[in-house]
Write a protein that holds these residues in place. Structure first.
Motif, mmCIF file in Angstrom:
data_model
loop_
_atom_site.group_PDB
_atom_site.id
_atom_site.type_symbol
_atom_site.label_atom_id
_atom_site.label_comp_id
_atom_site.label_asym_id
_atom_site.label_seq_id
_atom_site.Cartn_x
_atom_site.Cartn_y
_atom_site.Cartn_z
ATOM 1 N N PRO A 106 4.902 0.949 9.125
ATOM 2 C CA PRO A 106 5.246 1.770 7.957
ATOM 3 C C PRO A 106 4.167 2.819 7.684
ATOM 4 C CG PRO A 106 4.527 -0.412 7.270
ATOM 5 C CD PRO A 106 4.600 -0.432 8.769
ATOM 6 N N GLU A 107 4.580 3.924 7.071
ATOM 7 C CA GLU A 107 3.633 4.952 6.658
ATOM 8 C C GLU A 107 2.979 4.509 5.351
ATOM 9 O OE1 GLU A 107 4.977 9.022 6.652
ATOM 10 O OE2 GLU A 107 6.500 8.516 8.149
ATOM 11 N N ILE A 108 1.668 4.770 5.249
ATOM 12 C CA ILE A 108 0.932 4.389 4.045
ATOM 13 C C ILE A 108 0.052 5.538 3.579
ATOM 14 C CG2 ILE A 108 0.875 1.919 4.564
ATOM 15 C CD1 ILE A 108 -2.071 2.352 5.489
ATOM 16 N N ASP A 109 -0.332 5.470 2.335
ATOM 17 C CA ASP A 109 -1.343 6.351 1.751
ATOM 18 C C ASP A 109 -2.390 5.452 1.108
ATOM 19 O OD1 ASP A 109 -0.303 8.989 2.252
ATOM 20 O OD2 ASP A 109 1.245 8.545 0.751
ATOM 21 N N LEU A 110 -3.642 5.907 1.138
ATOM 22 C CA LEU A 110 -4.721 5.177 0.478
ATOM 23 C C LEU A 110 -5.298 6.031 -0.637
ATOM 24 C CD1 LEU A 110 -6.770 3.656 3.456
ATOM 25 C CD2 LEU A 110 -4.878 2.647 2.197
ATOM 26 N N ASP A 111 -5.490 5.427 -1.797
ATOM 27 C CA ASP A 111 -6.191 6.059 -2.914
ATOM 28 C C ASP A 111 -7.563 5.392 -2.972
ATOM 29 O OD1 ASP A 111 -6.935 7.419 -5.190
ATOM 30 O OD2 ASP A 111 -5.750 6.145 -6.538
ATOM 31 N N VAL A 112 -8.588 6.127 -2.528
ATOM 32 C CA VAL A 112 -9.912 5.557 -2.285
ATOM 33 C C VAL A 112 -10.881 5.872 -3.412
ATOM 34 C CG1 VAL A 112 -11.877 5.527 -0.682
ATOM 35 C CG2 VAL A 112 -9.542 5.798 0.208
ATOM 36 N N SER A 113 -11.667 4.865 -3.808
ATOM 37 C CA SER A 113 -12.799 5.089 -4.707
ATOM 38 C C SER A 113 -14.049 4.566 -3.997
ATOM 39 C CB SER A 113 -12.598 4.391 -6.051
ATOM 40 O OG SER A 113 -12.520 3.001 -5.882
ATOM 41 N N LEU A 114 -15.176 5.236 -4.259
ATOM 42 C CA LEU A 114 -16.429 4.896 -3.608
ATOM 43 C C LEU A 114 -17.310 4.054 -4.519
ATOM 44 C CD1 LEU A 114 -17.312 8.360 -2.030
ATOM 45 C CD2 LEU A 114 -16.044 6.469 -0.997
ATOM 46 N N GLN A 170 -13.200 1.218 -1.777
ATOM 47 C CA GLN A 170 -12.145 0.347 -2.273
ATOM 48 C C GLN A 170 -10.901 1.200 -2.422
ATOM 49 O OE1 GLN A 170 -14.231 -0.883 -5.761
ATOM 50 N NE2 GLN A 170 -15.433 -2.399 -4.658
ATOM 51 N N ALA A 171 -9.835 0.801 -1.736
ATOM 52 C CA ALA A 171 -8.638 1.639 -1.712
ATOM 53 C C ALA A 171 -7.401 0.845 -2.096
ATOM 54 C CB ALA A 171 -8.446 2.244 -0.322
ATOM 55 N N THR A 172 -6.546 1.490 -2.862
ATOM 56 C CA THR A 172 -5.227 0.959 -3.141
ATOM 57 C C THR A 172 -4.304 1.490 -2.059
ATOM 58 O OG1 THR A 172 -5.687 0.953 -5.503
ATOM 59 C CG2 THR A 172 -3.373 0.808 -4.856
ATOM 60 N N ILE A 173 -3.465 0.614 -1.521
ATOM 61 C CA ILE A 173 -2.537 0.968 -0.447
ATOM 62 C C ILE A 173 -1.168 1.211 -1.069
ATOM 63 C CG2 ILE A 173 -1.491 0.213 1.731
ATOM 64 C CD1 ILE A 173 -3.835 -1.940 1.774
ATOM 65 N N TYR A 174 -0.582 2.364 -0.733
ATOM 66 C CA TYR A 174 0.753 2.713 -1.223
ATOM 67 C C TYR A 174 1.710 2.915 -0.061
ATOM 68 C CZ TYR A 174 -1.434 3.507 -5.727
ATOM 69 O OH TYR A 174 -2.132 3.346 -6.902
ATOM 70 N N ALA A 175 2.956 2.468 -0.252
ATOM 71 C CA ALA A 175 4.018 2.729 0.725
ATOM 72 C C ALA A 175 4.450 4.187 0.593
ATOM 73 C CB ALA A 175 5.203 1.798 0.469
ATOM 74 N N LYS A 176 5.212 4.645 1.547
ATOM 75 C CA LYS A 176 5.683 6.033 1.552
ATOM 76 C C LYS A 176 6.451 6.375 0.270
ATOM 77 C CE LYS A 176 8.185 9.348 4.338
ATOM 78 N NZ LYS A 176 8.960 9.576 5.547
ATOM 79 N N ASP A 177 7.175 5.383 -0.278
ATOM 80 C CA ASP A 177 7.960 5.630 -1.496
ATOM 81 C C ASP A 177 7.125 5.533 -2.776
ATOM 82 O OD1 ASP A 177 7.533 2.910 -1.845
ATOM 83 O OD2 ASP A 177 9.662 2.366 -1.782
ATOM 84 N N GLY A 178 5.809 5.309 -2.638
ATOM 85 C CA GLY A 178 4.926 5.244 -3.795
ATOM 86 C C GLY A 178 4.678 3.851 -4.337
ATOM 87 N N ALA A 179 5.337 2.849 -3.765
ATOM 88 C CA ALA A 179 5.133 1.475 -4.227
ATOM 89 C C ALA A 179 3.723 1.005 -3.880
ATOM 90 C CB ALA A 179 6.166 0.547 -3.589
ATOM 91 N N ARG A 180 3.102 0.305 -4.821
ATOM 92 C CA ARG A 180 1.761 -0.254 -4.568
ATOM 93 C C ARG A 180 1.922 -1.474 -3.680
ATOM 94 N NH1 ARG A 180 -1.986 -3.965 -6.023
ATOM 95 N NH2 ARG A 180 -4.122 -3.233 -6.324
ATOM 96 N N VAL A 181 1.333 -1.409 -2.488
ATOM 97 C CA VAL A 181 1.481 -2.438 -1.469
ATOM 98 C C VAL A 181 0.344 -3.451 -1.515
ATOM 99 C CG1 VAL A 181 1.483 -2.811 1.034
ATOM 100 C CG2 VAL A 181 2.811 -0.931 0.056
ATOM 101 N N THR A 226 -10.848 -3.165 1.125
ATOM 102 C CA THR A 226 -12.241 -2.800 0.891
ATOM 103 C C THR A 226 -12.918 -2.712 2.246
ATOM 104 O OG1 THR A 226 -12.241 -3.978 -1.219
ATOM 105 C CG2 THR A 226 -14.387 -3.403 -0.290
ATOM 106 N N TYR A 227 -13.568 -1.586 2.500
ATOM 107 C CA TYR A 227 -14.203 -1.351 3.795
ATOM 108 C C TYR A 227 -15.389 -0.418 3.609
ATOM 109 C CZ TYR A 227 -11.630 3.058 3.622
ATOM 110 O OH TYR A 227 -11.136 4.278 3.240
ATOM 111 N N ALA A 228 -16.198 -0.277 4.656
ATOM 112 C CA ALA A 228 -17.350 0.625 4.604
ATOM 113 C C ALA A 228 -17.698 1.067 6.019
ATOM 114 C CB ALA A 228 -18.551 -0.055 3.968
ATOM 115 N N VAL A 229 -18.208 2.273 6.119
ATOM 116 C CA VAL A 229 -18.724 2.776 7.385
ATOM 117 C C VAL A 229 -20.217 2.459 7.436
ATOM 118 C CG1 VAL A 229 -19.094 4.839 8.799
ATOM 119 C CG2 VAL A 229 -17.003 4.617 7.419
#
Length: 143
Positions: free
Chosen positions: A3-11, A25-36, A40-43
């Motif tokens: 599925p296609e996703i979007d991430l809304d990321v905060s540092l 820290q990111a919230t994952i959203y589906a293509k239709d905007g639903a919160r999936v 949490t990750y880091a480089v």
């Protein structure tokens, strides 16, 4: 097909494992905007690895490829090896399947335990003076 996703990321710059580099820290959203779910990750401060601390997918969205879509997103966004931190047993099957799929695509996912985190941080010990300077600046209010 994932599925296609979007991430809304905060540092998060404060006292994180990869300091002086922030964790994300990111919230994952589906293509239709639903919160999936969330991730949490880091480089690494050495820009040689992406650490994955947690992936949480909501019950209604599990077993639909969203977790793998997050892995794909992180790999494509950073083009760095992925390393998990302390995989929980409940996610064992997910990580086993993910490792098989990533090996088939010519990459891999490693893991480190909590007891190995200090040793891992020692790789960027030379960056500690910058971290202390940033901590001091935050304490003074970033004048």
């Amino acid at each position: 097909m994932l599925p296609e996703i979007d991430l809304d990321v905060s540092l998060n710059h404060m006292k994180c494992f990869t300091s002086p580099h922030p964790d994300q820290q990111a919230t994952i959203y589906a293509k239709d905007g639903a919160r999936v779910g969330c991730v949490t990750y880091a480089v690494s401060p050495l820009f040689d690895m992406v650490y994955i601390f947690d992936i949480g997918i909501g019950k209604a969205f599990r077993r639909q490829g969203y977790g793998l879509a997050v892995i794909r997103h992180l790999f494509l966004a950073y083009r760095l090896p992925l390393t998990t931190i302390k995989e929980v047993f409940a996610a064992h099957m997910f990580w086993a399947a993910t490792r098989v799929l990533t090996m088939l695509n010519g990459s891999s996912i490693s893991t480190i335990s909590v007891s190995e985190m200090d040793q891992e941080q020692a790789r960027w010990e030379h960056l500690r003076p910058e971290m202390k300077r940033l901590d001091g600046a935050v304490g003074r209010g970033l004048d």
